[in-house]
Scaffold this motif. Structure first.
Motif, mmCIF file in Angstrom:
data_model
loop_
_atom_site.group_PDB
_atom_site.id
_atom_site.type_symbol
_atom_site.label_atom_id
_atom_site.label_comp_id
_atom_site.label_asym_id
_atom_site.label_seq_id
_atom_site.Cartn_x
_atom_site.Cartn_y
_atom_site.Cartn_z
ATOM 1 N N THR A 62 0.816 -1.218 0.000
ATOM 2 C CA THR A 62 0.000 0.000 0.000
ATOM 3 C C THR A 62 0.849 1.267 0.000
ATOM 4 N N GLU A 63 2.163 1.093 0.285
ATOM 5 C CA GLU A 63 3.098 2.212 0.375
ATOM 6 C C GLU A 63 2.651 3.219 1.437
ATOM 7 N N GLN A 64 2.047 2.693 2.509
ATOM 8 C CA GLN A 64 1.577 3.524 3.604
ATOM 9 C C GLN A 64 1.865 2.848 4.945
ATOM 10 N N LYS A 65 1.877 3.640 5.993
ATOM 11 C CA LYS A 65 2.049 3.090 7.339
ATOM 12 C C LYS A 65 0.847 2.230 7.697
ATOM 13 N N VAL A 66 1.104 1.073 8.314
ATOM 14 C CA VAL A 66 0.045 0.166 8.740
ATOM 15 C C VAL A 66 0.220 -0.105 10.231
ATOM 16 N N SER A 67 -0.858 0.040 10.990
ATOM 17 C CA SER A 67 -0.827 -0.233 12.420
ATOM 18 C C SER A 67 -2.058 -1.039 12.781
ATOM 19 N N GLU A 68 -1.871 -2.241 13.331
ATOM 20 C CA GLU A 68 -3.016 -3.084 13.660
ATOM 21 C C GLU A 68 -2.626 -4.228 14.583
ATOM 22 N N PHE A 69 -3.655 -4.883 15.141
ATOM 23 C CA PHE A 69 -3.467 -6.069 15.970
ATOM 24 C C PHE A 69 -3.415 -7.299 15.071
ATOM 25 N N ASN A 70 -2.535 -8.248 15.409
ATOM 26 C CA ASN A 70 -2.435 -9.498 14.671
ATOM 27 C C ASN A 70 -2.660 -10.663 15.615
ATOM 28 N N SER A 71 -3.458 -11.623 15.201
ATOM 29 C CA SER A 71 -3.736 -12.789 16.026
ATOM 30 C C SER A 71 -2.547 -13.742 16.007
ATOM 31 N N ARG A 72 -2.642 -14.797 16.802
ATOM 32 C CA ARG A 72 -1.574 -15.788 16.871
ATOM 33 C C ARG A 72 -1.472 -16.630 15.608
ATOM 34 N N ASP A 73 -2.410 -16.459 14.662
ATOM 35 C CA ASP A 73 -2.405 -17.260 13.437
ATOM 36 C C ASP A 73 -1.191 -16.977 12.557
ATOM 37 N N VAL A 74 -0.608 -15.796 12.676
ATOM 38 C CA VAL A 74 0.498 -15.407 11.797
ATOM 39 C C VAL A 74 1.828 -15.951 12.292
ATOM 40 N N PHE A 75 2.215 -15.590 13.524
ATOM 41 C CA PHE A 75 3.519 -15.993 14.057
ATOM 42 C C PHE A 75 3.411 -16.905 15.282
#
Length: 214
Positions: A62-75
């Motif tokens: 997106t070429e933009q700053k991203v700020s969000e919560f991530n669940s345990r599904d990713v890492f």
């Protein structure tokens, strides 16, 4: 001036952040640097690909700053993250991601397994947690039970103003510490209320001292 490596520069920049924040740097395809913190470690390694379900990928695309919560599904563990892309000559080259531990989600008890069932224990009553024989044991005054979560998972659930990881096998409630004794090689031994002694390992000692202010 002697030359310095990209990694050493990032290590210095990382010192500007809290001990509770992990830092990851990637190009558009893979991670090139990772600095874990004591509170959260996503186990990223240089050379790991930037997956499509990460905020780093979203920031790059997106070429933009991203700020969000991530669940345990990713890492495998939940976390809050902020990823900021960087560019050179008008083209996105990668991004820097700051990784924060999650805060308590409002639940105020640890529900432990006993021989007969389960017992919910208020956070304030938990004295310490210990991993032994591949199980997490939760201790209060005169009672203990087991829980399925690892210590790392507990670090993201327990309120950080009271609970501190002091050893690979222990998390302690600082409100139940009676006294702190120096030990060899800049480490410490904690005497808990009730007499139990718990080690503070060398890898956690400076972090422990900083959080408790001594």
């Amino acid at each position: 001036m002697e030359s310095f490596t990209f990694g050493s520069l990032l290590d210095v920049i990382g010192e500007l952040f809290s001990d509770e924040v992990s830092i990851a740097v990637s190009n558009t395809e893979e991670y090139i640097y990772y600095r874990p913190s004591k509170r959260i470690d996503l186990k990223i390694k240089p050379g790991d690909p930037v997956r499509k379900d990460t905020i780093a990928y979203k920031a790059i695309k997106t070429e933009q700053k991203v700020s969000e919560f991530n669940s345990r599904d990713v890492f495998g563990v939940p976390y809050h993250g902020m990823a900021v892309p960087f560019e050179h000559d008008g083209k996105i080259q990668g991004c820097v991601t700051a990784i924060y531990p999650t805060v308590t989600d409002g639940k105020s008890v640890v529900t432990v397994r006993t021989q007969d069932g389960w017992i919910p224990i208020p956070f304030s009553d938990v004295k310490y947690l210990e991993v032994k024989s591949r199980k997490t044991h939760v201790y209060t005054d005169g009672f203990s039970g087991t829980h399925k979560n690892s210590l790392q998972e507990f670090e993201y659930v327990l309120p950080k103003e009271s609970f501190i990881r002091c050893h690979r096998s222990y998390i302690v409630n600082v409100k139940h510490i009676k006294e702190i004794f120096p030990d060899t090689h800049s480490t410490f031994v904690l005497e808990m209320k009730g007499g139990v002694r718990i080690p503070v390992s060398q890898s956690y000692s400076s972090y422990f001292r900083k959080l408790l202010g001594f």
